[in-house]
Structure formats: structure tokens, C-alpha cells
Design an enzyme around this catalytic site. Structure first.
Site, PDB file in Angstrom:
ATOM      1  N   ARG A  90     -29.584  17.759  15.378  1.00  0.00           N
ATOM      2  CA  ARG A  90     -30.986  17.373  15.257  1.00  0.00           C
ATOM      3  C   ARG A  90     -31.663  18.335  14.284  1.00  0.00           C
ATOM      4  NH1 ARG A  90     -29.606  13.314  16.499  1.00  0.00           N
ATOM      5  NH2 ARG A  90     -30.132  11.973  18.259  1.00  0.00           N
TER       6      ARG A  90
ATOM      7  N   GLU B 158     -38.121  14.421  10.083  1.00  0.00           N
ATOM      8  CA  GLU B 158     -37.623  13.145   9.534  1.00  0.00           C
ATOM      9  C   GLU B 158     -38.699  12.062   9.573  1.00  0.00           C
ATOM     10  OE1 GLU B 158     -33.917  11.609  11.013  1.00  0.00           O
ATOM     11  OE2 GLU B 158     -32.981  13.572  10.983  1.00  0.00           O
TER      12      GLU B 158
ATOM     13  N   HIS C 258     -29.337  10.809   7.519  1.00  0.00           N
ATOM     14  CA  HIS C 258     -29.033  10.583   8.936  1.00  0.00           C
ATOM     15  C   HIS C 258     -28.049   9.419   9.091  1.00  0.00           C
ATOM     16  CE1 HIS C 258     -30.803  11.335  13.184  1.00  0.00           C
ATOM     17  NE2 HIS C 258     -29.524  11.018  13.267  1.00  0.00           N
TER      18      HIS C 258
END
Length: 327
Positions: free
Chosen positions: A241, A270, A288
Site C-alpha cells: 500500500r 493514489e 497499481h
């Protein structure tokens, strides 16, 4: 509930086959308008009258959404769930599910892909060649770092971390790992991995791959102090993450050559990427996509759909994150 008595489910974003068919068998599926903003109030309005929501990581599922009358289940198409306020969901009697296990091997593949790409300057070399700069073989052109026989430090030895350790064996790498829950000796022997504290891992590793969930304890787990402990030739890989790594500190470490490089698939805010990273040639950036293979994303879609379908039919979803809801 529809006029025909079928429950309604809000599908925030398209999912892959066979997910849509699984959902359609259990409920009437309403698609979230693609031109509608992804804020809690907008999601709540779209979710009115719905039994459940099938969400993605970019969807903020907090108190405003979770207090929607009649909402009973949120099925996240991801193994992570930091976009969902689990305690508030539980207090509102809303079940929350995720898609664990199915993406482990694909993510481990991609972590190793980032590691090799950063070590061997693959992206930089591709750009160099496309721009017409390649004029012939040179002894010092695009010199990189050997992966074989190097030391790999794995931060977090869960399913994905163990997958990365297995791949490292093929490169004859020395594997160190740090985790609050050490592996049993038999598993350590099988993986060829040695448990050490984080400080030693940072100091001795040529490559550091991060595989921890995002919690209060892991937020900025890798920051200025940690970069100061790393080797100047170290390469950091993060497929966990974004907020686990302090991006501003990473930019400074890369600029000052305190570490050699990085490979990132996730970002602190993000989809925004720290502008300092964009300008650097010694970091590989991906959007991602660690789990983005056709098979894995299809299996994730099917698992999320089955979680929701089970809840709609009154059962206990197989990947329920807050089982207290059903007590």
C-alpha cells in the site's frame, strides 16, 4: 428492492466475467454512472434502496455511505480494504468482504518484475532505445545491478511475501525477512529465509520488497530514518500500500543517492504520484497493476460476486471481514 421483489446491488465499476453473471443471478445490478464523482455523498445517493455495493479500492466507503438505509453488504474487489471503514460498517450491521488468496502469485510475480526492472534499468533502457540514442554496444552502457546471489529483504512474510521468497530461490538469493509473526522453522527452512529485525534487514539487503497491510503501525514504516539504514546500492520495491512508504522521504533518498533505486506499484495518495518521482530515472512506476492478469482479475471478480450473492441469499459470505455483524 425492486418492484419484482429482487434485491438491488450497486456495481461501482465494471468487473470481469464470470462476475457479472454471478451477480445477475442473485440480484438486479445497477451500474454506478461513470461520469459521477467518487465521493461518499454521491455513492450514498446511488446506493439508496440497494442491498449491497460491489466496490473497488478507489471508492471511499465511510460513514456517509455505510449509514444508507437498507445497506447490508459491501464486497470489495481487492484483498485490501483500507478504503472501507470497517468499525463503522460493523456498528451499522453492514457486512464487508474482500478477495484474499487469489492474487498472491500474480502480485509476487510483479514484485519480482519491478525488482528486476529497477536493477537492470529496463524502463530507462527502453526509453533510451526508442529515442534513437542507441548507436552500438558500449562497455559501460546502462550498467545495472546483479540480482543473482544478492540479498533480498522481505518486509512482511504473508502469502505474497512468501511467494517472493520462493522466486528468490531461483536467483540463488540470500533471503532475510522481518515480521511480527515469524514463520515456523520448517517454513523458514523451506523458503531459505532468516528472520531478523527491520533494522538489520535494511542494513544488509541489496533489495527490499514490502508486503505489509496498511495499518496505523505500518503507515510510513519506511521513511527517512529507514532510508538512512539502507545500503547506497539498495533498491526498494513496494507492491503493498502506498502510505507504507513516505514518498517525500523516498524522493529525497533517490535524489541524494542514499539508495540506488525503487520500483513502485502503489502510491501514498493514489492516483496522484509525487511529482518528484516522475522526474527521476532511477524509479520504475506502475499504475497499481500487480494483480492485473486476465486470470487473476477474473477470479477476483468472481470471488467478489460470490461474496455478494451469498449475502443476498441470506448466507455468510466466505470472505467476511467483520463476522461480528452476524451475531
Amino acid at each position: 428492492m425492486t418492484a419484482s421483489g429482487r434485491p438491488r446491488v450497486l456495481l461501482m465499476h465494471p468487473i470481469l466475467d464470470p462476475g457479472p453473471a454471478i451477480l445477475a443471478e442473485a440480484a438486479e445490478v445497477n451500474a454506478y454512472p461513470s461520469n459521477r464523482p467518487l465521493d461518499q455523498q454521491s455513492i450514498r445517493e446511488a446506493a439508496e434502496g440497494c442491498f449491497g455495493i460491489v466496490s473497488h479500492l478507489k471508492d471511499p466507503i465511510g460513514p456517509v455511505v455505510l449509514s444508507t438505509p437498507g445497506l447490508k453488504c459491501v464486497s470489495n474487489v481487492a484483498v485490501g480494504f483500507d478504503n472501507i471503514d470497517i468499525p463503522t460498517a460493523t456498528s451499522n450491521r453492514v457486512m464487508v468482504t474482500n478477495t484474499p488468496g487469489v492474487l498472491d502469485e500474480s502480485t509476487a510475480d510483479f514484485a519480482f518484475a519491478l525488482l528486476i526492472a529497477a536493477a537492470r534499468r529496463v524502463v530507462q533502457a527502453d526509453t533510451y532505445t526508442r529515442q534513437g540514442n542507441y548507436k552500438g554496444w558500449e562497455i559501460d552502457l546502462m550498467l545495472g545491478t546483479d540480482v543473482h546471489d544478492a540479498t533480498l529483504g522481505i518486509v512482511g512474510i504473508g502469502r505474497i511475501g512468501r511467494g517472493v521468497a520462493r522466486r528468490a530461490k531461483g536467483f540463488n538469493m540470500r533471503v532475510l525477512y522481518s515480521d511480527t509473526n515469524p514463520l515456523v522453522p520448517e517454513m523458514e527452512q523451506q523458503l531459505g529465509a532468516t528472520h531478523v529485525d527491520l533494522s538489520r534487514l535494511l542494513a544488509e539487503s541489496d533489495f527490499i520488497s514490502v508486503h505489509v497491510p496498511l495499518t496505523k503501525e505500518t503507515h510510513h514504516l519506511i521513511s527517512t530514518a529507514q532510508f538512512a539504514h539502507m545500503k547506497p546500492n539498495a533498491i526498494l520495491v513496494n507492491t503493498s500500500r502506498g502510505p507504507v512508504v513516505d514518498e517525500a522521504a523516498l524522493v529525497e533518498a533517490l535524489k541524494a543517492h542514499r539508495i540506488a533505486g525503487a520500483g513502485l506499484d502503489v502510491y501514498e495518495r493514489e492516483p496522484a504520484v509525487h511529482p518528484g518521482l516522475i522526474a527521476l530515472h532511477n524509479v520504475v512506476l506502475a499504475p497499481h497493476i500487480a494483480s492485473a492478469t486476465t486470470r487473476t482479475r477474473s477470479e477476483m471478480s468472481a470471488m467478489a460476486a460470490r461474496n455478494m450473492a451469498t449475502a443476498v441469499r441470506g448466507g455468510k459470505p466466505p470472505n467476511l471481514l467483520n463476522p461480528d455483524v452476524r451475531k
